[in-house]
Design a protein around this motif. Structure first.
Motif, PDB file in Angstrom:
ATOM      1  N   TRP A  41       1.044  -1.432  -0.046  1.00  9.51           N
ATOM      2  CA  TRP A  41      -0.680  -0.151  -0.218  1.00  9.51           C
ATOM      3  C   TRP A  41       0.979   1.241  -0.249  1.00  9.51           C
ATOM      4  O   TRP A  41       0.424   2.186  -0.175  1.00  9.51           O
ATOM      5  N   ARG A  42       2.360   1.316   0.239  1.00 11.69           N
ATOM      6  CA  ARG A  42       3.060   2.275   0.383  1.00 11.69           C
ATOM      7  C   ARG A  42       3.659   2.347  -1.512  1.00 11.69           C
ATOM      8  O   ARG A  42       3.356   3.171  -1.968  1.00 11.69           O
ATOM      9  N   GLU A  43       3.642   1.338  -2.213  1.00 15.02           N
ATOM     10  CA  GLU A  43       4.161   0.901  -3.466  1.00 15.02           C
ATOM     11  C   GLU A  43       3.424   1.225  -4.363  1.00 15.02           C
ATOM     12  O   GLU A  43       3.667   1.697  -5.580  1.00 15.02           O
ATOM     13  N   ASN A  44       2.382   0.704  -4.325  1.00  9.67           N
ATOM     14  CA  ASN A  44       1.382   0.967  -5.567  1.00  9.67           C
ATOM     15  C   ASN A  44       0.524   1.839  -5.407  1.00  9.67           C
ATOM     16  O   ASN A  44      -0.760   2.191  -5.114  1.00  9.67           O
ATOM     17  N   ALA A  73     -11.948   0.487   0.125  1.00 10.95           N
ATOM     18  CA  ALA A  73     -10.743   1.999   0.674  1.00 10.95           C
ATOM     19  C   ALA A  73      -9.916   1.910  -0.689  1.00 10.95           C
ATOM     20  O   ALA A  73      -9.502   1.648  -1.629  1.00 10.95           O
ATOM     21  N   PRO A  74      -9.632   3.098  -0.946  1.00  3.14           N
ATOM     22  CA  PRO A  74      -8.413   3.835  -2.822  1.00  3.14           C
ATOM     23  C   PRO A  74      -7.094   3.309  -1.051  1.00  3.14           C
ATOM     24  O   PRO A  74      -6.945   3.388  -0.237  1.00  3.14           O
ATOM     25  N   GLN A  75      -5.931   3.391  -2.598  1.00  4.15           N
ATOM     26  CA  GLN A  75      -4.307   2.716  -1.876  1.00  4.15           C
ATOM     27  C   GLN A  75      -3.736   4.260  -0.842  1.00  4.15           C
ATOM     28  O   GLN A  75      -3.735   3.318   0.573  1.00  4.15           O
ATOM     29  N   ALA A  76      -4.503   5.712  -1.034  1.00  5.43           N
ATOM     30  CA  ALA A  76      -3.815   5.987  -0.099  1.00  5.43           C
ATOM     31  C   ALA A  76      -4.247   6.512   1.849  1.00  5.43           C
ATOM     32  O   ALA A  76      -3.884   6.453   3.031  1.00  5.43           O
TER      33      ALA A  76
END
Ligand code: FAD
Length: 494
Positions: A41-44, A73-76
């Motif tokens: 979730w940090r990388e993508n 939920a979205p990645q950020a």
């Protein structure tokens, strides 16, 4: 005092650290090669990145969050959640960022793991937990000529945010879980976008949507409501295990829903034919999107099913000789999932090399422990991936089991725990036999399989079965190296 080293700070590493701290482990270090927590979730950070298991469930059981903005939920937001958990539950101060573990070797004289770090230092710990994930190393396709391309190339997991795609001619290679999220997000602004598809995925509508202010406040205030939502999502997902793992014919309702959705979403019969999967449903990950098919019908978007034969300075070339002129190539080609723990070198008892032991495919008892590698625990290890439910459920089951093992070591009841080879072999035979009856064995080429066709990724049963098997650590499955004073008279030391 038992010392523990954890590699990785995704969901697995963070959750393991919290649970170990709660069980009293204080000598704890997490090594993270990046400069932040979060794992995938940090990388993508690609446009449109989001989870595909509902957030009420795709979150840690001990760190519930009532105010997710959306059902998925979205990645950020997921990344921020992991940062918050690591900060609020006091994990951050144990993390050594920008520190890659290059090698881990078991020192038999000391019964400890010796880690070689990218900083040039060594670190010693009684217990090693590898929380390096299955999807943390992007896979680049071996396309002839890709290195000669004059434009910009990047992988979806290393999104180049400096490179604005507006007005560009873009090639997207791959139609997996990432591509179906970023293509709809970027396609409208491009001058042209060509999707190179090797096999069509099954895409179902995503039951997504914002949570209203009222709903969020209800989840925060009404006791048990969030837990109820979580349980409902879990049960609904878990039911799909029957179709995925036991009787693929039970997926008939999903197949019918897919056919109906495709027919309604793509009126053009020619395009629909190209977007109709030829693999059995579920053999590859079943995807969810509300805008994938719509985006493929934008005037500037083309779906190419002819195989790619190579890349030239300014074009992708297909087997029919056609040159597709582009200035950007985005690789939506997934991850080197079968290469567990690489490029780390891991050496166990008697100097045995883990990757040599795994040359015919990674395997681990309960996806977690490997014969010859005492006090090593692998999270989200071999055959713990799912096609029907949340990976966090699997991670938490593994972590509960690892905490029991660490407790035993802390009590001094054992110096090392090493799974018995025959136990590991028996488990592996069961997994491989079972996986042959699942949808994953439907004959497709997927990231679950090694080059030789062995499924090293997927758990072939329900998560309830996995949780049951990991509820209690069974000492009879291990060679226990106990301190001499604890070995009863007349009994041989194992
Ligand atoms: C885009 C995407 C979407 C996903 N969506 C879902 C979903 O909706 N539902 C679901 O259940 N699963 C999903 N997954 C699967 C996901 O991998 C798991 O759910 C979970 O996040 C795995 O967490 P992890 O901690 O095991 O691994 P990761 O998140 O991969 O974390 C591993 C960490 O280890 C670090 N690391 C690796 N090697 C080293 C080393 N040698 N030294 C130091 N640090 C190292 C990495 O930098 C990384 O931070 C998704 C995966 C991706 C890529």
């Amino acid at each position: 005092m038992t010392s523990v080293a954890i590699i990785g700070t995704g969901f697995g590493g963070i959750a393991a650290a919290v649970r170990l701290k709660r069980s009293g482990v204080t000598d704890l270090v997490l090594f993270e090669r990046a400069d932040d927590v979060g794992g995938v979730w940090r990388e993508n950070t690609y446009p449109g990145a989001a989870c595909d298991v509902m957030s009420h469930l795709y979150s840690l059981s001990f760190a519930p969050k009532a105010d997710w903005s959306r059902k998925f939920a979205p990645q950020a937001e997921i990344h921020q959640y992991l940062r918050d958990v690591a900060r609020d539950l006091d994990v951050m101060r144990h993390v050594r960022f920008s520190t890659e573990v290059l090698a881990a070797a078991f020192d038999e004289a000391e019964n400890r793991w010796v880690l070689s770090l990218s900083t040039g230092e060594e670190h010693r710990a009684d217990v090693l937990i590898a929380a390096t994930g299955q999807l943390s190393r992007p896979s680049r396709p071996a396309v002839p000529g890709l290195e000669n391309f004059r434009g910009t190339v990047f992988h979806s997991a290393q999104w180049n945010h400096e490179h604005d795609l507006s007005g560009r001619r873009v090639a997207v290679i791959g139609t997996g879980a990432s591509a179906i999220q970023f293509v709809p997000a970027v396609a409208p602004a491009t001058a042209s976008l060509t999707v190179f598809q090797r096999s069509a995925p099954y895409v179902l509508p995503k039951p997504d949507g914002d949570y209203s202010e009222r709903a969020r406040s209800a989840y925060a205030r009404v006791p048990g409501l969030l837990r109820l939502s979580r349980a409902r999502i879990y049960a609904t997902n878990e039911l799909r295990s029957l179709g995925v793992n036991t009787e693929p014919r039970l997926l008939f309702a999903h197949r019918a829903r897919f056919r109906r959705y495709l027919r309604e979403a793509v009126p053009d019969a020619g395009l629909r034919a190209r977007l109709t999967p030829t693999d059995p449903m579920g053999c590859k990950r079943i995807l969810m999107s509300n805008d994938w098919y719509r985006s493929l019908q934008l005037p500037q978007v083309e779906v190419v099913t002819e195989p790619i034969s190579g890349v030239r300075e300014q074009a992708v070339v297909t087997a029919d000789g056609r040159e597709h002129e582009v200035d950007t190539i985005v690789l939506g080609t997934g991850f080197a999932a079968t290469e567990f723990l690489l490029p780390m070198r891991v050496t166990g008892r008697g100097g045995r090399d883990l990757h040599e032991q795994w040359k015919d495919g990674a395997r681990a008892h309960l996806g977690t422990v490997v014969p010859g590698f005492p006090n090593l625990f692998v999270l989200y290890g071999p055959n713990t991936n799912l096609g029907h439910n949340s990976i966090i459920v699997m991670l938490e089951a593994q972590i509960g089991w690892v905490v029991q093992a660490v407790r035993l070591l802390r009590r001094g009841a054992a110096r090392t725990l090493e799974v018995r080879p025959e136990v590991a072999a028996g488990f592996d035979a069961w997994v491989q036999e079972r996986v042959g009856h699942t949808v994953f064995a439907g004959g497709c080429r997927s990231w679950y399989l090694t080059a030789s066709g062995r499924n090293t990724q997927n758990w072939p049963a329900s998560t309830l079965t996995f949780r049951r098997r990991l509820r209690r650590l069974r000492l009879d499955e291990f060679v226990v190296d106990a301190p001499a004073e604890l070995v009863p008279a007349g009994e041989e030391r194992a």
